[in-house]
Design an enzyme around this catalytic site. Structure first.
Site, mmCIF file in Angstrom:
data_model
loop_
_atom_site.group_PDB
_atom_site.id
_atom_site.type_symbol
_atom_site.label_atom_id
_atom_site.label_comp_id
_atom_site.label_asym_id
_atom_site.label_seq_id
_atom_site.Cartn_x
_atom_site.Cartn_y
_atom_site.Cartn_z
ATOM 1 N N GLY A 18 0.783 -1.227 0.000
ATOM 2 C CA GLY A 18 0.000 0.000 0.000
ATOM 3 C C GLY A 18 0.814 1.276 0.000
ATOM 4 N N SER A 19 2.002 1.263 -0.635
ATOM 5 C CA SER A 19 2.777 2.504 -0.647
ATOM 6 C C SER A 19 2.096 3.551 -1.531
ATOM 7 C CB SER A 19 4.224 2.267 -1.082
ATOM 8 O OG SER A 19 4.308 1.943 -2.444
ATOM 9 N N MET A 96 -4.560 -7.144 -6.186
ATOM 10 C CA MET A 96 -4.096 -8.282 -6.973
ATOM 11 C C MET A 96 -5.227 -9.188 -7.462
ATOM 12 S SD MET A 96 -0.977 -7.594 -6.987
ATOM 13 C CE MET A 96 -0.210 -9.055 -7.671
ATOM 14 N N ASN A 113 -6.689 2.241 -12.210
ATOM 15 C CA ASN A 113 -5.588 1.387 -11.746
ATOM 16 C C ASN A 113 -4.273 2.061 -12.129
ATOM 17 O OD1 ASN A 113 -4.344 -0.993 -10.690
ATOM 18 N ND2 ASN A 113 -4.018 -1.705 -12.793
ATOM 19 N N HIS A 115 -0.242 1.052 -13.163
ATOM 20 C CA HIS A 115 0.583 -0.071 -13.618
ATOM 21 C C HIS A 115 2.018 0.427 -13.799
ATOM 22 C CE1 HIS A 115 1.278 -3.984 -15.422
ATOM 23 N NE2 HIS A 115 2.021 -3.364 -16.332
ATOM 24 N N SER A 147 1.748 4.008 -15.788
ATOM 25 C CA SER A 147 0.490 4.298 -16.479
ATOM 26 C C SER A 147 -0.657 4.276 -15.483
ATOM 27 C CB SER A 147 0.191 3.233 -17.556
ATOM 28 O OG SER A 147 1.265 3.112 -18.463
ATOM 29 N N GLU A 154 -10.637 -6.811 -18.543
ATOM 30 C CA GLU A 154 -9.341 -7.433 -18.820
ATOM 31 C C GLU A 154 -8.258 -6.822 -17.941
ATOM 32 O OE1 GLU A 154 -8.886 -9.913 -21.001
ATOM 33 O OE2 GLU A 154 -11.065 -9.860 -21.306
ATOM 34 N N ASP A 156 -5.133 -4.820 -17.096
ATOM 35 C CA ASP A 156 -4.288 -3.756 -17.645
ATOM 36 C C ASP A 156 -4.755 -3.265 -19.009
ATOM 37 O OD1 ASP A 156 -2.735 -4.125 -15.376
ATOM 38 O OD2 ASP A 156 -1.496 -5.628 -16.366
#
Ligand code: GRF
Length: 206
Positions: A18-19, A96, A113, A115, A147, A154, A156
């Site tokens: 959780g950084s 995850m 999200n 990435h 990103s 799906e 990413d």
């Protein structure tokens, strides 16, 4: 509803350290990011993410496949929690697990999200953690990056809304590259959310 700093209620989902969550909570607490942290959900009862949320005074809940063996029941529990918390933007920070269809439908176009690579490169199933940086080095890429993207069903995929590049340096190992990329994640995620709150990024125009 158009998102703005007046109404932005964020629900975070995180699995581990959780950084990124911490960077976001810090930006909220200093006022640099004028939104509300409404709830933090983790599939991992012992995650640092839940500790960080509690330390910041944000409601923190463990919801996982261990508690709900039926995936649809878990999907419903997450959706119920988000709705009951007034969440109108879901922010994945190292989550995850795949979100279920109920949450994805209810929050279509409202799930972000982050990435640790320049999508569409080095994304997809299995591309998480150190594997991403190993793949970047194995491909001989001269740059990697971060990103922030909208989430669909799906891994990413979904439109990229913000990116920053991180040059690969001679002698980089997956670990050194990961560290430099993570430092940029901690800048880009709060900044991207700030731009959404300020109306500079309109998620409905993507
Ligand atoms: C980050 O590298 C993020 O890009 C990816 O998962 C990692 C989470 O790290 N989605 P942390 O838990 O925020 O430290």
């Amino acid at each position: 509803m158009t998102l703005s700093s007046d109404n932005l209620n964020i629900g975070f989902l995180a699995s581990h350290g959780g950084s990124n969550l911490q960077a976001l909570l810090d930006a909220i607490s200093t006022g640099a990011l004028p939104v509300r942290a409404s709830v933090v959900i983790s599939n991992n009862s012992g995650s640092m993410a839940l500790e960080r949320a509690r330390a910041a005074g944000v409601p923190a809940l463990h919801l996982s496949g261990q508690m709900y063996t039926d995936p649809d029941a878990l999907d419903q529990a997450i959706l119920h929690t988000l709705r009951a918390s007034g969440v109108n933007l879901v922010v994945l920070a190292g989550y995850m697990k795949k979100l279920g269809p109920r949450v994805l439908e209810a929050y279509r176009g409202r799930v972000l999200n982050i990435h640790p690579a320049l999508l569409p490169k080095h994304g997809g199933q299995g591309m998480y953690g150190i594997h991403v940086h190993e793949a970047v080095l194995a491909a001989g890429d001269e740059e990697s990056g971060v990103s922030v993207h909208l989430v669909d069903a799906e891994y990413d995929r979904g439109p990229v809304i913000a990116q920053v590049s991180v040059p690969v340096q001679a002698g980089d190992t997956p670990q050194t590259l990961q560290q430099r990329v993570l430092a940029e994640e901690h800048r880009l995620y709060p900044e991207t959310l700030r731009r959404i709150a300020a109306g500079e990024i309109d998620l409905d125009q993507l």
